[in-house]
Design a protein around this motif. Structure first.
Motif, short mmCIF file in Angstrom:
data_model
loop_
_atom_site.label_atom_id
_atom_site.label_comp_id
_atom_site.label_asym_id
_atom_site.label_seq_id
_atom_site.Cartn_x
_atom_site.Cartn_y
_atom_site.Cartn_z
N UNK A 325 0.76 -1.25 0.10
CA UNK A 325 -0.05 0.02 -0.06
C UNK A 325 0.70 1.26 -0.09
N UNK A 326 2.07 1.36 0.62
CA UNK A 326 2.75 2.39 0.56
C UNK A 326 3.35 2.55 -0.82
N UNK A 327 3.82 1.69 -1.34
CA UNK A 327 4.43 1.96 -2.76
C UNK A 327 3.36 2.26 -3.77
N UNK A 328 2.20 1.59 -3.58
CA UNK A 328 1.14 2.04 -4.57
C UNK A 328 0.53 3.63 -4.02
N UNK A 329 0.56 3.93 -3.12
CA UNK A 329 0.20 5.29 -2.65
C UNK A 329 1.48 6.10 -3.12
N UNK A 330 2.66 5.94 -3.45
CA UNK A 330 3.65 6.80 -3.85
C UNK A 330 3.17 7.02 -5.31
N UNK A 331 2.82 5.86 -6.00
CA UNK A 331 2.58 5.99 -7.36
C UNK A 331 1.19 6.91 -7.70
N UNK A 332 0.28 6.58 -6.74
CA UNK A 332 -1.03 7.64 -6.96
C UNK A 332 -0.85 8.90 -6.50
N UNK A 333 0.02 9.15 -5.95
CA UNK A 333 0.11 10.70 -5.39
C UNK A 333 0.90 11.40 -6.57
N UNK A 334 1.43 10.80 -7.50
CA UNK A 334 2.36 11.41 -8.62
C UNK A 334 1.19 11.20 -9.66
N UNK A 335 0.17 10.80 -9.54
CA UNK A 335 -1.09 10.76 -10.94
C UNK A 335 -0.47 9.83 -11.89
N UNK A 336 0.12 8.70 -11.56
CA UNK A 336 0.88 7.93 -12.50
C UNK A 336 0.03 6.72 -13.04
N UNK A 337 -1.32 6.66 -12.33
CA UNK A 337 -2.15 5.66 -12.67
C UNK A 337 -3.42 6.32 -13.59
N UNK A 400 7.65 0.79 -11.05
CA UNK A 400 8.45 1.21 -12.17
C UNK A 400 8.10 2.58 -12.79
N UNK A 401 6.98 2.91 -12.39
CA UNK A 401 6.59 4.39 -12.93
C UNK A 401 7.12 5.70 -12.34
N UNK A 402 7.77 5.27 -11.46
CA UNK A 402 8.45 6.18 -10.44
C UNK A 402 9.81 6.12 -10.68
N UNK A 403 10.59 7.46 -10.62
CA UNK A 403 12.07 7.46 -10.99
C UNK A 403 12.74 7.05 -9.66
N UNK A 404 13.98 6.72 -9.72
CA UNK A 404 14.66 6.15 -8.51
C UNK A 404 14.74 7.17 -7.31
N UNK A 405 14.85 8.63 -7.51
CA UNK A 405 14.67 9.47 -6.59
C UNK A 405 13.45 9.62 -6.00
N UNK A 406 12.30 9.51 -6.96
CA UNK A 406 10.74 9.55 -6.48
C UNK A 406 10.64 8.43 -5.60
N UNK A 407 11.08 7.28 -5.94
CA UNK A 407 10.70 6.15 -5.06
C UNK A 407 11.29 6.23 -3.72
#
Length: 624
Positions: A325-337, A400-407
């Protein structure tokens, strides 16, 4: 005429003789008084000073029970040279009765002292009530002539039973309750020869300076004829001030009930340890932090050594799927889905089974093959499918939709590789790959192994409390809180409490609400179904991970369930971690969180309902 002169001379002689006789008597009296004052009487100094020993502060539960407190202890001693041998037996009997020390133990000490007469300590550990009784006994013993005066430096001295303050003793009224959180102490001898204590672990260590911030009381002044202090403007009176008291957010009854649940499940699951915590999602107040592995701080044995650490903050492990849920939240927060987006399940190899379920998906990543534990009836998954059925393949594709620094920065922002700030010492932070490791292949737009494995809770370590803090964010509108065990500190009856600051925003409120929705759905339809309690909003995520040691995975598991429960007024984040439950034989399935951590979670929720921390609502009905 001459006869009269002779008569007068005789009278004068008699007067002179009488004068010199009286003068002689006066000189003898003066000399006698002088020697009496200076030798025989040994009069005490005109000044007298008494100290009242202060003690360490108390640790008090939220419902006002003293978890630990300090009591003054007294030393009982005699000088065997003053003890009448003919009344030795009488002394031993009376002292044994008044002190509750076995007769034989007292007899052994006294007899040994008679072979080498002198100062003898009968006990260093007399409580205040017994000390009062022994003081009364001392007076009676003097009247009975049990002690005899002896000549010392030309004078006569009488020394009887002496009862004096010798220090303090730490009392743990409820034995192993709230350990190892409360911690333990070690004794030491202070500069004035008194027994004091200092904290070694837990709250006792974290707040050692405050708990020991005490001042002895002092009474001093001139001695009156009865050897009492005569108070005047020159007298000194300093009030005794004990150490600060810690008042906790943890109620005793809730804590003891939770510990009872853990004891029962530890035996049922054959687990090495079970850890549970209940935290207010909005304030960070810890209402319970319990372990199945506890000890009595007053009697620590060799077998207790593994239980001395607070593993909720000191044990670092791979958390497994509870990180998804943490990893998915980071992707959602960047509007990557995208809305209603579908993700390939990589499960096309092989035929469906009788239930129409396709083989478990397999995803080739570098030299690794990542697989899912769940079988799906379709080849493409929605975000809800990935979340509810804990798809490794779907989660790593999102990561994978997040850059290294973003993740990397996102995981740090959630609290991983950082201390939670909980008020306990020796907190560990876990480890995670470096930012450059997450950044490999960013330019090539290729999959990154480190982002993939960390997204489902492997290739990193965290503590139980770090995951607790992360999950509270989902139940607090995207803001983090600092876990707090201590409510406030009392110093000399004055209360000191830190203001509750507004939490730091970690993710958008809309993101937190979306994750929260999917956590509730996971309890309704996924692996957390056994956590449902009618009338309460419950969400959570299971996680089962292998224990890694020495770079290898063992056939041992850590099963967890982290989530929340709300009743409309109260909001709690709850975490359960079961370390190494049965994973072989008849109950091999106990290592799955759905069979171990989830049932414990439900019992903790029911306990909160029973003790009125939660009130189920009729209009909130979990979907069966």
């Amino acid at each position: 005429m001459s006869s009269k002169l002779n008569e007068n001379d005789n009278k004068i002689k008699k007067i002179v003789i009488l004068f010199f006789f009286i003068l002689f008597l006066i000189i003898i009296l003066i000399v006698s008084v002088y020697f009496t004052i200076n030798k025989d009487r040994n009069l005490p100094s005109l000044e007298i000073s008494k100290k009242e020993l202060s003690v360490r502060g108390e640790i008090i539960s939220a419902d006002n029970f003293k978890i630990t407190t300090s009591k003054k202890i007294y030393k009982a001693s005699i000088d065997s040279r003053y003890l009448d041998k003919n009344k030795k037996e009488l002394f031993i009997k009376l002292f044994s009765i008044y002190s509750n020390i076995p007769y034989k133990k007292v007899e052994e000490k006294v007899n040994e002292s008679f072979s080498n007469p002198g100062y003898l300590v009968l006990s260093y550990n007399i409580d205040s009530k017994t000390a009062k009784n022994l003081n009364e006994l001392g007076f009676k013993l003097r009247k009975l002539g049990v002690f005899k005066a002896r000549k010392v430096d030309g004078g006569r001295v009488l020394r009887g039973l002496s009862i004096v303050e010798s220090g303090e003793k730490r009392i743990y009224s409820y034995e192993d309750t709230l350990t190892p959180v409360v911690g333990y102490i070690r004794k030491y001898e202070s500069e004035n020869g008194k027994t004091k204590v200092k904290g070694i672990k837990g709250l006792e260590r974290k707040f050692d300076d405050l708990l020991n911030n005490s001042k002895d009381g002092v009474l001093s002044g001139n001695r009156d004829v009865l050897s009492y202090i005569s108070f005047n403007k020159d007298s000194t009176i300093k009030k005794r001030v004990d150490g600060a008291n810690l008042v906790l957010n943890i109620p005793l009854k809730l804590q003891k009930n939770n510990e009872s649940i853990l004891d029962r499940y530890k035996q049922k699951l054959g687990a090495e340890e079970i850890i549970v915590s209940v935290m207010d999602s909005k304030t960070g107040e810890i209402l319970s932090l319990a372990s199945s592995n506890r000890f009595n701080p007053e009697r620590i044995f060799q077998k207790d050594i593994p239980s001395l650490n607070v593993n909720a903050i000191e044990y670092q492990y791979e958390p497994g799927s509870v990180i998804k849920p943490v990893a998915i939240a980071l992707v959602l927060d960047k509007n990557r889905v995208k809305k209603d987006e579908l993700f390939f399940a990589h499960n096309t190899k092989g035929k469906p089974n009788q239930k129409g379920e396709y083989p478990k998906g397999r995803y080739k990543l570098d030299r690794f093959s990542i697989k899912d534990d769940h079988r799906f009836k379709k080849h493409y998954l929605t975000l809800d499918d990935i979340f509810i059925f804990s798809s490794n393949i779907g989660t790593l594709q999102l990561a994978q939709r997040l850059s290294g620094p973003e993740f990397f920065e996102g995981m740090k922002r959630f609290g991983f590789t950082r201390k939670t700030g909980i008020d306990l010492p020796y907190e560990k932070v876990g480890v995670m790959p470096k930012v450059w490791q997450f950044s490999a292949n960013d330019k090539e737009k290729e999959d990154n192994v480190f982002k993939a494995t960390v997204s489902y809770g492997q290739g990193m370590t965290s503590t139980f409390m770090q995951v607790m803090k992360a999950y509270s964010i989902f139940n607090n509108g995207g803001k983090s809180v600092t876990p707090k065990i201590v409510s406030h500190i009392e110093v000399d009856n004055e209360k000191f409490k830190k203001d509750i600051l507004e939490g730091e925003r970690i993710i958008k409120e809309s993101t937190a609400n979306e994750i929260k929705r999917m956590l509730v759905k996971t309890v309704e339809k996924g692996t957390g179904r056994a956590a449902q309690v009618e009338g309460l909003e419950i969400g959570g995520k299971t996680g089962t991970a292998q224990i890694a040691r020495g770079g290898k995975y063992l056939k041992k598991y850590i099963s967890s369930f982290f989530g929340f429960v709300n009743d409309g007024n109260n909001t709690y984040t709850i975490g359960v971690t079961v370390v190494d439950p049965i994973s072989t034989g008849q109950y091999w399935y106990y290592h799955y969180a759905a069979w171990s951590a989830v049932p414990v979670f439900k019992e903790i929720v029911n306990n909160l309902v029973k003790l009125n921390y939660l009130t189920p609502k009729k209009d909130i009905i979990s979907e069966k």
